[in-house]
Design a protein around this motif. Structure first.
Motif, PDB file in Angstrom:
ATOM      1  N   UNK A 113       7.377   6.382  -0.885  1.00  0.00           N
ATOM      2  CA  UNK A 113       7.251   5.625   0.367  1.00  0.00           C
ATOM      3  C   UNK A 113       6.148   4.565   0.274  1.00  0.00           C
ATOM      4  N   UNK A 114       6.190   3.651   1.210  1.00  0.00           N
ATOM      5  CA  UNK A 114       5.188   2.612   1.337  1.00  0.00           C
ATOM      6  C   UNK A 114       4.494   2.758   2.685  1.00  0.00           C
ATOM      7  N   UNK A 115       3.180   2.629   2.654  1.00  0.00           N
ATOM      8  CA  UNK A 115       2.418   2.757   3.890  1.00  0.00           C
ATOM      9  C   UNK A 115       2.525   1.481   4.705  1.00  0.00           C
ATOM     10  N   UNK A 116       2.440   0.331   4.030  1.00  0.00           N
ATOM     11  CA  UNK A 116       2.535  -0.941   4.725  1.00  0.00           C
ATOM     12  C   UNK A 116       2.792  -2.032   3.706  1.00  0.00           C
ATOM     13  N   UNK A 117       3.390  -3.084   4.146  1.00  0.00           N
ATOM     14  CA  UNK A 117       3.465  -4.309   3.351  1.00  0.00           C
ATOM     15  C   UNK A 117       2.408  -5.244   3.899  1.00  0.00           C
ATOM     16  N   UNK A 118       1.590  -5.808   3.036  1.00  0.00           N
ATOM     17  CA  UNK A 118       0.465  -6.596   3.528  1.00  0.00           C
ATOM     18  C   UNK A 118       0.334  -7.877   2.728  1.00  0.00           C
ATOM     19  N   UNK A 119      -0.301  -8.899   3.274  1.00  0.00           N
ATOM     20  CA  UNK A 119      -0.541 -10.129   2.524  1.00  0.00           C
ATOM     21  C   UNK A 119      -1.358  -9.829   1.286  1.00  0.00           C
ATOM     22  N   UNK A 120      -1.200 -10.650   0.263  1.00  0.00           N
ATOM     23  CA  UNK A 120      -1.925 -10.436  -0.978  1.00  0.00           C
ATOM     24  C   UNK A 120      -3.414 -10.447  -0.698  1.00  0.00           C
ATOM     25  N   UNK A 173      -7.153   8.934  -0.112  1.00  0.00           N
ATOM     26  CA  UNK A 173      -6.817   8.264  -1.354  1.00  0.00           C
ATOM     27  C   UNK A 173      -5.513   7.497  -1.151  1.00  0.00           C
ATOM     28  N   UNK A 174      -5.480   6.254  -1.649  1.00  0.00           N
ATOM     29  CA  UNK A 174      -4.287   5.418  -1.544  1.00  0.00           C
ATOM     30  C   UNK A 174      -4.091   4.670  -2.865  1.00  0.00           C
ATOM     31  N   UNK A 175      -2.968   3.968  -2.968  1.00  0.00           N
ATOM     32  CA  UNK A 175      -2.678   3.119  -4.133  1.00  0.00           C
ATOM     33  C   UNK A 175      -2.177   1.786  -3.600  1.00  0.00           C
ATOM     34  N   UNK A 176      -2.625   0.691  -4.231  1.00  0.00           N
ATOM     35  CA  UNK A 176      -2.131  -0.626  -3.826  1.00  0.00           C
ATOM     36  C   UNK A 176      -1.679  -1.413  -5.049  1.00  0.00           C
ATOM     37  N   UNK A 179       0.849  -1.186   0.000  1.00  0.00           N
ATOM     38  CA  UNK A 179       0.000   0.000   0.000  1.00  0.00           C
ATOM     39  C   UNK A 179       0.888   1.241   0.000  1.00  0.00           C
ATOM     40  N   UNK A 180       0.503   2.240  -0.822  1.00  0.00           N
ATOM     41  CA  UNK A 180       1.315   3.446  -0.975  1.00  0.00           C
ATOM     42  C   UNK A 180       0.421   4.686  -0.836  1.00  0.00           C
ATOM     43  N   UNK A 181       1.003   5.828  -0.526  1.00  0.00           N
ATOM     44  CA  UNK A 181       0.234   7.077  -0.568  1.00  0.00           C
ATOM     45  C   UNK A 181      -0.033   7.470  -2.016  1.00  0.00           C
ATOM     46  N   UNK A 182      -1.043   8.313  -2.237  1.00  0.00           N
ATOM     47  CA  UNK A 182      -1.388   8.690  -3.606  1.00  0.00           C
ATOM     48  C   UNK A 182      -0.295   9.524  -4.268  1.00  0.00           C
TER      49      UNK A 182
END
Length: 471
Positions: free
Chosen positions: A296-303, A270-273, A230-233
């Motif tokens: 930057x990355x907001x978080x690393x998450x499971x698919x 607003x976000x981007x994944x 997940x990333x910021x816009x």
């Protein structure tokens, strides 16, 4: 598809059909007020698909499905719906008002075909999660849905997009045989028998009969690399550059990306994944580095897909198109989406998602009804676009649906202005007003008409079954 068409049933026809069906399917027909009826209606993934048929049938064999078709054929005034997983948000597609809904979830057997580990027999009512659990024990995989709760039948007959798309094409291209119930009887359709029907059904949904079983290819796959970020816009330009690098570099059929631009109403953000898979064991593969390394990355998450953030009581609308990728056209499409999303941002807990997916590889020598040509090589430079909006307030449904339609109209105008708009509309993501079968082209529609006349001369599925129709 015209939702109002479900009101064409006459009360006398419905009463007559209910009586006949009770005879041929005793103990497997359910009416309003029955717990099985309420459970079936309530089990549709989206609230927008929870219509109220006059009765629900739950057959558990192809023979019982044939008996149902015979009864329905006797009265052309009765509409019916065919349901496998029940994952579409469209009303009057896998469910119907006042007519008959055929719930195929009991047709869910999974087994190898003749002991052949390469081919798996799957009932149309099985869910993909069950298929994957079965195959995992054998170290194999199948071209199926990215969502485990999706049903096999609707997914495959619509084409089927998966993480295997860049390498193995549509899921329907990986089917070797179908058992299908038509007004002519129970038939097998494959590369040697009823070849025209085999082609038509793959991408034709329920226009020609009811598929009760698929025999699908499986593939030896022990380990994938994959995950979601997940990333910021603010990373939008970097995201589009990553697409450009992937598209303009050497084609890598193992690299699969689903990119989503998201608005979360609860947070007003607003976000981007990026959900990414590399189809072989390779930690941090080069083919996906352009997306993985964006900061930057907001978080690393499971698919996971955006729908995993929603509860099953949401209303939803999907709208789709296809565009030739360029950073400029996608940036303009993104701008339209953000602008129109803000018009409905006041709806409580609304989620709006604009998603880009790679166009599947077109396999030469495997014809289907989608009207696509392998020589066009759309997989190299085109993306399938889906606008999906999810909300909770029923009173907001009309205005949100209008905004979704207007948003897609504006996005397509942007793409057309840059000569980037393709006519193809992926049927499993199409809104009820889009008529995706028209996008297959006249040749595909003419072939569909010929198949329908041959296997269903009375037009039972063309006239009585709800859903998208060929012209």
């Amino acid at each position: 598809m015209d939702p109002s068409s479900s009101n064409l049933n006459t009360s006398s026809s419905v009463t007559r059909i209910r009586s006949k069906l009770s005879v041929v399917l005793p103990g497997k027909i359910y009416f309003p007020g029955d717990s099985e009826y309420d459970s079936s209606v309530g089990s549709y993934f989206f609230r927008t698909a929870r219509q109220t048929p006059t009765c629900i049938l739950k057959p558990n064999s192809a023979g019982e499905v044939q008996a149902i078709v015979n009864v329905l054929s006797s009265d052309p005034g009765v509409k019916f719906a065919i349901r496998s997983g029940g994952h579409t948000p469209n009303p009057h597609q896998s469910n119907v008002v006042d007519g008959v809904t055929i719930d195929l979830r009991s047709l869910n057997e999974i087994a190898r075909v003749g002991g052949n580990s390469d081919v798996l027999s799957v009932g149309t009512g099985a869910k993909w999660g069950d298929v994957y659990d079965y195959l995992e024990k054998a170290g194999r995989a199948a071209v199926g849905s990215r969502e485990s709760s999706v049903g096999v039948g609707g997914f495959i007959t619509g084409g089927g997009l998966s993480f295997f798309a860049p390498e193995l094409g549509f899921a329907s291209d990986n089917v070797v045989n179908m058992e299908i119930v038509t007004p002519r009887g129970i038939l097998c359709a494959n590369a040697n028998e009823h070849v025209d029907l085999f082609r038509a059904v793959r991408g034709g949904q329920g226009n020609f009969g009811i598929i009760t079983r698929f025999d699908i290819k499986t593939h030896e796959r022990n380990t994938f690399w994959g995950g979601g970020i997940l990333y910021p816009e603010s990373t939008e330009d970097a995201q589009l550059q990553a697409w450009s690098d992937l598209k303009n570099g050497k084609y890598d059929p193992r690299a699969a990306v689903v990119q989503s631009y998201l608005f979360f109403g609860a947070q007003k953000s607003f976000m981007i994944s990026n959900n990414m898979v590399y189809l072989q064991e390779a930690e941090h593969p080069v083919g996906l580095a352009g997306f993985e390394n964006i900061q930057p990355q907001v978080e690393a998450c499971p698919r996971a897909s955006p729908t995993s953030r929603l509860n099953e009581f949401s209303s939803a609308v999907y709208v789709t198109t296809t565009v030739k990728f360029s950073p400029s056209v996608c940036k303009r499409i993104n701008s339209v989406w953000r602008e129109r999303t803000l018009l409905i941002s006041d709806s409580p807990n609304i989620t709006s998602v604009l998603t880009y997916q790679q166009f599947p590889l077109q396999n030469k020598g495997i014809p289907n009804s989608l009207g696509l040509h392998a020589d066009d090589e759309l997989h190299k430079d085109h993306l399938i676009v889906i606008l999906s909006i999810y909300w909770h307030e029923i009173d907001d449904s009309e205005r949100i649906t209008k905004v979704a339609k207007d948003t897609m109209d504006r996005m397509e105008a942007v793409a057309a202005g840059e000569n980037a708009l393709h006519t193809f509309k992926y049927i499993n993501y199409a809104a009820y007003w889009q008529q995706p079968a028209r996008s297959y082209g006249e040749a595909a529609n003419e072939a569909a008409r010929e198949v329908s006349a041959k296997y269903d001369p009375q037009g039972v599925f063309r006239k009585q079954a709800v859903g998208f129709k060929f012209q």
